[in-house]
Design an enzyme around this catalytic site. Structure first.
Site, PDB file in Angstrom:
ATOM      1  N   LYS A  20      -9.506   2.431  -2.218  1.00 26.39           N
ATOM      2  CA  LYS A  20      -9.688   1.812  -0.893  1.00 26.39           C
ATOM      3  C   LYS A  20     -11.096   2.114  -0.369  1.00 26.39           C
ATOM      4  CE  LYS A  20      -7.201   1.840   3.563  1.00 26.39           C
ATOM      5  NZ  LYS A  20      -5.872   2.168   4.125  1.00 26.39           N
ATOM      6  N   CYS A  75      -5.669  -2.684   2.229  1.00 29.60           N
ATOM      7  CA  CYS A  75      -5.379  -2.766   3.677  1.00 29.60           C
ATOM      8  C   CYS A  75      -6.575  -3.001   4.596  1.00 29.60           C
ATOM      9  CB  CYS A  75      -4.570  -1.554   4.116  1.00 29.60           C
ATOM     10  SG  CYS A  75      -3.836  -1.864   5.750  1.00 29.60           S
ATOM     11  N   GLU A  79       0.838  -1.206   0.000  1.00 26.51           N
ATOM     12  CA  GLU A  79       0.000   0.000   0.000  1.00 26.51           C
ATOM     13  C   GLU A  79       0.880   1.267   0.000  1.00 26.51           C
ATOM     14  OE1 GLU A  79      -2.228   0.494   3.620  1.00 26.51           O
ATOM     15  OE2 GLU A  79      -3.655   1.887   2.693  1.00 26.51           O
TER      16      GLU A  79
HETATM   17  N1  LIG Z   1      -3.266   1.124   6.146  1.00 23.83           N
HETATM   18  C1  LIG Z   1      -4.287   0.764   6.897  1.00 23.83           C
HETATM   19  O1  LIG Z   1      -5.432   0.818   6.494  1.00 23.83           O
HETATM   20  N2  LIG Z   1      -3.981   0.319   8.140  1.00 23.83           N
HETATM   21  C2  LIG Z   1      -4.948   0.142   9.150  1.00 23.83           C
HETATM   22  C3  LIG Z   1      -4.530  -0.824  10.176  1.00 23.83           C
HETATM   23  C4  LIG Z   1      -4.897  -2.213   9.851  1.00 23.83           C
HETATM   24  O2  LIG Z   1      -5.860  -2.433   9.124  1.00 23.83           O
HETATM   25  O3  LIG Z   1      -4.237  -3.116  10.333  1.00 23.83           O
END
Ligand SMILES: NC(=O)NCCC(=O)O
Length: 384
Positions: free
Chosen positions: A196, A233, A119
Site C-alpha cells: 500500500k 484502499c 483489504e
Molecule cells: N483502509 C483505508 O485506507 N481506509 C481509509 C479510508 C478511505 O480511504 O476511505
C-alpha cells in the site's frame, strides 16, 4: 432507516423509479447498460444457501479484425468478519479462510479467472484501536504464510489467479509490517506482492501506527489472463497512484478497501470509476461489510466520544470500465461475490477514441512536478 440497514442505491431506484424512466436514470448514473452474465444455477443456489449476494455482468467490446476478443472473468469478494474480534487469532483467521474459500468455490462455478479479496481480509480492521496486541499477530509472511499457502491451494484447485491483501510481516527486514497484496498465479506460484503506497491519517484510520508507506512502487503482474495491479484502499484518492499502475501497463487495477459510510461513501462510486476512465483500463473497487466491535474503547483525537467501532463498512463493491460504464454495486449490508466478464480489447478501443494517454502531456507534468517538489519552489503566480 439507518445507514447500516440501507441495502443499496440500485435497489431503491428499482423500487421507486417507474420502469419507463429507469433505463434512462441508469444510463445517466451508470453508463451503458450491461448485459447480465448467465451464471450457473448451481452457483446461484450455493449463494442463496450460503447467504451472500451474487451478481454477474458483462462488459463487451467491439469485434476487431486483427485481434480476437480478450475475455476474462473477474470475481470480487466482500465479506463480514466471521467471529467476534476477541476470539483467538488463529480461529478468526481459519473462520475467514473457510468463509471466503466457500465463496471462491462459487466463483469457480461462475468461471472466474482472477479473484480479489478485500483489504486485510484475514482480520478485523483493528487499526482504529492503535493497540499492538493481538492485532500484530495477524501479520503473516507474504511468501509462505498460512494465508498465502491457503491461496496457493485455491489457485491450483480452481486454475484461478488469487489477489490476497493481508497484513504482511517482513522477517527479512526486522519483522516490519506492511499492508500488502499477494498475487498468486493460476499455477499456484507467488507472482509477487504490491504494498500500500498511501497510508490514511483520517478519522479512525490510525494505520500509520502499524505500517509504513509501501516500497514496491507500481508493480504490474503479467498473468495468463491479463496484466493486473493492486492499488490498496486509500491509494484510490491519489490519481497519480492509479496513473502509475497504468503507465506500467495495468489492464485491470484492483482496489481492495476497508472504508466506512460516514467518511467516504459519496466518494466511493466516483473514484475508481474516474480512474478507469482517465487511464483507459478496468478498475475493481472492493469494500468490506458490516460493523466490527472491539473490546476496548478508542478515540482518534477528533473530539468524538470514546467508541468501540469504526462505523458501518458499506460493501458496494463494483467494477468500472474505461468507457465510463460501471456495474451495479454489491449489497451495502451483505457478503457478496461480483462476477464480471470483461473484454480487455475495450481498453485500447477507448484509448483510440479518447486519446487520454496520447494527449496526456506527461513530459510537461514530469518537468513541472520535478520543480514543484523542491524546497525552494516558486509557484508560477502572476500578480498585479
Ligand atoms: N483502509 C483505508 O485506507 N481506509 C481509509 C479510508 C478511505 O480511504 O476511505
Amino acid at each position: 432507516m439507518s445507514g447500516k440497514d440501507f441495502e443499496s442505491l440500485e435497489k431503491v431506484l428499482e423500487t421507486y423509479v417507474p420502469e419507463a424512466e429507469l433505463r434512462e436514470v441508469r444510463r445517466l448514473l451508470f453508463g451503458k447498460e450491461l448485459k447480465k452474465l448467465n451464471l450457473a444455477q448451481s452457483a446461484i443456489d450455493a449463494a442463496v444457501e450460503q447467504d451472500f449476494d451474487l451478481k454477474g455482468y458483462v462488459f463487451e467490446a467491439s469485434p476487431e479484425q486483427l485481434r480476437p476478443p480478450r475475455t476474462v472473468r473477474v470475481g470480487l469478494i466482500q465479506n463480514k468478519i466471521v467471529l467476534p474480534t476477541d476470539a483467538p487469532v488463529l480461529e478468526q483467521i481459519i473462520a475467514l479462510h473457510k468463509r471466503v474459500g466457500e465463496m471462491v468455490e462459487v466463483a469457480a462455478m461462475c468461471g472466474v479467472n482472477i479473484v480479489c479479496f478485500q483489504e486485510a481480509w484475514t482480520m478485523p480492521f483493528a487499526f482504529c484501536t492503535r493497540e499492538r496486541e493481538p492485532w500484530t499477530e495477524f501479520a503473516e509472511s507474504a511468501e509462505d504464510g498460512l494465508t498465502t499457502r491457503f491461496c496457493i491451494q485455491l489457485a491450483k484447485k480452481y486454475n484461478m489467479v488469487v489477489v490476497s491483501p493481508i497484513l504482511e510481516r517482513d522477517e527479512i527486514h526486522g519483522g516490519t509490517l506492511w499492508n500488502t497484496a499477494v498475487v498468486v498465479s493460476n499455477n499456484g506460484n507467488v507472482l509477487g506482492k504490491s504494498r500500500k503506497n498511501h497510508i490514511p491519517r483520517v478519522g479512525d484510520f490510525n494505520e500509520s501506527t502499524y505500517y509504513m508507506e509501501g516500497n514496491t512502487g507500481h508493480t504490474v503482474f503479467q498473468t495468463q489472463f491479463g496484466k493486473i495491479a493492486v492499488n490498496i484502499c486509500y491509494g484510490r484518492h491519489h490519481p497519480l497512484n492509479w496513473l502509475m499502475y497504468s503507465v506500467h501497463g495495468a489492464e485491470i487495477i484492483f482496489n481492495p478497501s476497508a472504508t466506512v459510510g460516514l467518511l467516504s461513501e459519496p466518494m466511493w462510486p466516483i473514484e475508481a470509476r474516474n480512474a478507469a476512465i482517465a487511464n483507459h483500463c478496468f478498475t475493481c473497487a472492493i469494500n468490506r461489510v458490516g460493523t466490527e466491535y472491539f473490546k476496548n474503547e478508542f478515540t482518534s483525537g477528533d473530539g468524538k466520544k470514546a467508541h468501540r467501532d469504526f462505523g458501518h463498512f458499506y460493501g458496494s463493491s463494483y467494477v468500472a470500465a474505461p468507457d465510463g460504464s460501471r456495474s451495479p454495486g454489491l449489497s451495502r449490508t451483505r457478503d457478496g461475490l461480483l462476477v464480471t466478464e470483461m473484454d480487455l480489447n475495450l481498453n485500447r478501443q477507448v484509448a483510440d477514441k479518447w486519446n487520454f494517454k496520447m494527449t496526456g502531456r506527461y513530459e510537461m507534468y514530469a518537468e513541472e512536478l520535478k520543480k514543484a517538489v523542491q524546497h525552494d519552489f516558486k509557484p508560477n503566480i502572476v500578480k498585479e
